[in-house]
Design an enzyme around this catalytic site. Structure first.
Site, short mmCIF file in Angstrom:
data_model
loop_
_atom_site.label_atom_id
_atom_site.label_comp_id
_atom_site.label_asym_id
_atom_site.label_seq_id
_atom_site.Cartn_x
_atom_site.Cartn_y
_atom_site.Cartn_z
N CYS A 1 -94.63 68.94 -32.45
CA CYS A 1 -95.27 68.83 -33.67
C CYS A 1 -96.68 68.03 -34.09
O CYS A 1 -96.69 66.84 -34.44
CB CYS A 1 -94.25 67.98 -34.61
SG CYS A 1 -92.61 68.71 -34.18
N GLU B 1 -102.41 73.70 -32.08
CA GLU B 1 -101.68 73.88 -30.90
C GLU B 1 -100.55 74.60 -31.12
O GLU B 1 -100.00 75.10 -32.25
CB GLU B 1 -101.01 72.43 -30.67
CG GLU B 1 -100.31 71.97 -31.53
CD GLU B 1 -100.10 70.48 -31.45
OE1 GLU B 1 -100.86 69.48 -31.06
OE2 GLU B 1 -99.16 69.91 -31.34
#
Ligand code: SAH
Length: 341
Positions: free
Chosen positions: A330, A89
């Protein structure tokens, strides 16, 4: 097939020379890839047919496959699927000073920081430079505007993938490429000493951020296993050396975890540790995740921690928050995807 987006400018010059061509083809190719941003070799109209045929035979120009975008006011989150079906991502943040992208450097992470979602899933493999460059290109294309800042703070430990990370920096910093200024690039590390030592010898003025998260070894080792290998007493002399050699200011990231590392004593100990060091502390309100028990500090505690550091004359900021609504930080989007599977 090898992606052309992983080729440094020098490597391309050598490639053309080895194939009996001229070095300046590299300039032409970089202009097509990173300034005009065409999507196929056949669009590169100033290259001869034979050159195009050669490039088509040796390199791919495939973009990363974009699986999903979550959008919020000033932040977008992108989930990509790689050729081997792994997921990574990237996060785009719209600041008043420019558009900043946070990219992943590995699939998963082996550092095992206990509060971190990426580490929960373990490292599957390193990303190659092209997979990092292509995160930037895809997001830039979606945004329709230039990305001016790149931070290596997504999934992975950049210094556990050192060579490819250095290639990435070379590619995006090159003035014929995306020309992202080195002062607009930030590498974040949990503190892998040998790589910090190597990094300070490079000719780039890239920013370095250290994930500190605790003011002493006992607490830091509880949160971050890497601290058992590279404890603070070894890390700090190297950081001082880094500052002396590069003349650059370090960033210290400090996540505030409720009842763990956010006490007034921790703040004072942190001030002590950083006294006289050319750096500043970035306090990060923890992003809670479904899988992990850690809680974010209360906002009064964050303010109190900040005030103590200020009073101790330590430069400090509280990180502006982006996108906790959209499973932002994260490794959370990737982790959600693995849950669905
Ligand atoms: N491995 C590198 C870079 C990736 S992590 C490093 O350790 O610096 C980027 C930053 O996000 C690190 O400071 C990391 O500790 C922090 N982080 C991890 N999980 C987080 C969470 N849930 N909320 C806020 N910050 C987090």
């Amino acid at each position: 097939m090898k992606s052309v987006y992983g080729m440094t400018f020098n490597a391309l010059e050598n490639y053309f020379v080895e194939h009996g061509d001229k070095k300046f083809r590299a300039t032409q190719l970089y202009e097509w890839l990173y300034q005009k941003k065409v999507t196929s070799f056949s669009e590169m109209t100033n290259l001869k047919k034979e050159v195009i045929a050669l490039l088509e035979q040796d390199f791919s120009m495939e973009p990363l496959q974009l699986l999903k975008i979550e959008r919020d006011k000033d932040v977008n989150k992108y989930l990509f699927e790689l050729e081997d079906k792994e997921h990574i991502e990237a996060v785009l943040m719209l600041h008043d000073y420019g558009n900043s992208i946070c990219i992943s450097t590995q699939v998963g992470c082996n550092m095992g920081c206990h509060f971190c979602e990426s580490g929960r899933l373990k490292k599957v493999r390193n990303l190659d430079a092209s997979e990092m460059v292509r995160q930037i290109l895809s997001v830039e294309q979606d945004l329709g505007k230039r990305i001016s800042h790149v931070v290596l703070m997504g999934i992975g430990e950049p210094f556990d993938n050192y060579d490819q990370v250095v290639s990435l920096i070379e590619i995006i910093n090159h003035d014929k490429g995306l020309a992202i200024g080195s002062r607009h690039i930030t590498v974040s590390t949990c503190g892998i000493i040998p790589k910090i030592e190597a990094f300070m010898k490079l000719p780039y003025q890239v920013n370095l951020a250290i994930s500190l998260h605790a003011p002493n070894d006992q607490l830091r080792s509880q949160l971050m296993p890497i601290n058992k290998v590279y404890p603070l007493a070894q890390l700090f002399p190297v950081l001082k050396e880094y500052i002396a050699q590069t003349n650059r200011r370090l960033t210290f990231e400090y996540i505030l975890l409720d009842g763990v590392n956010d006490t007034p004593d921790c703040a004072k100990e942190l001030a002590q540790l950083l006294r006289g060091i050319n750096g500043y502390v970035n306090l990060i309100p923890y992003n809670e995740t479904n899988h992990l028990e850690w809680k974010r500090s209360k906002s009064e505690t964050i303010t109190q921690f900040y005030d103590i550091l200020k009073k101790e004359k330590i430069s400090v900021t509280i990180r502006r928050e982006f996108g906790s609504k959209i499973s932002a930080a994260c490794g959370q989007l990737r982790s959600k995807k693995e849950d669905e599977a």
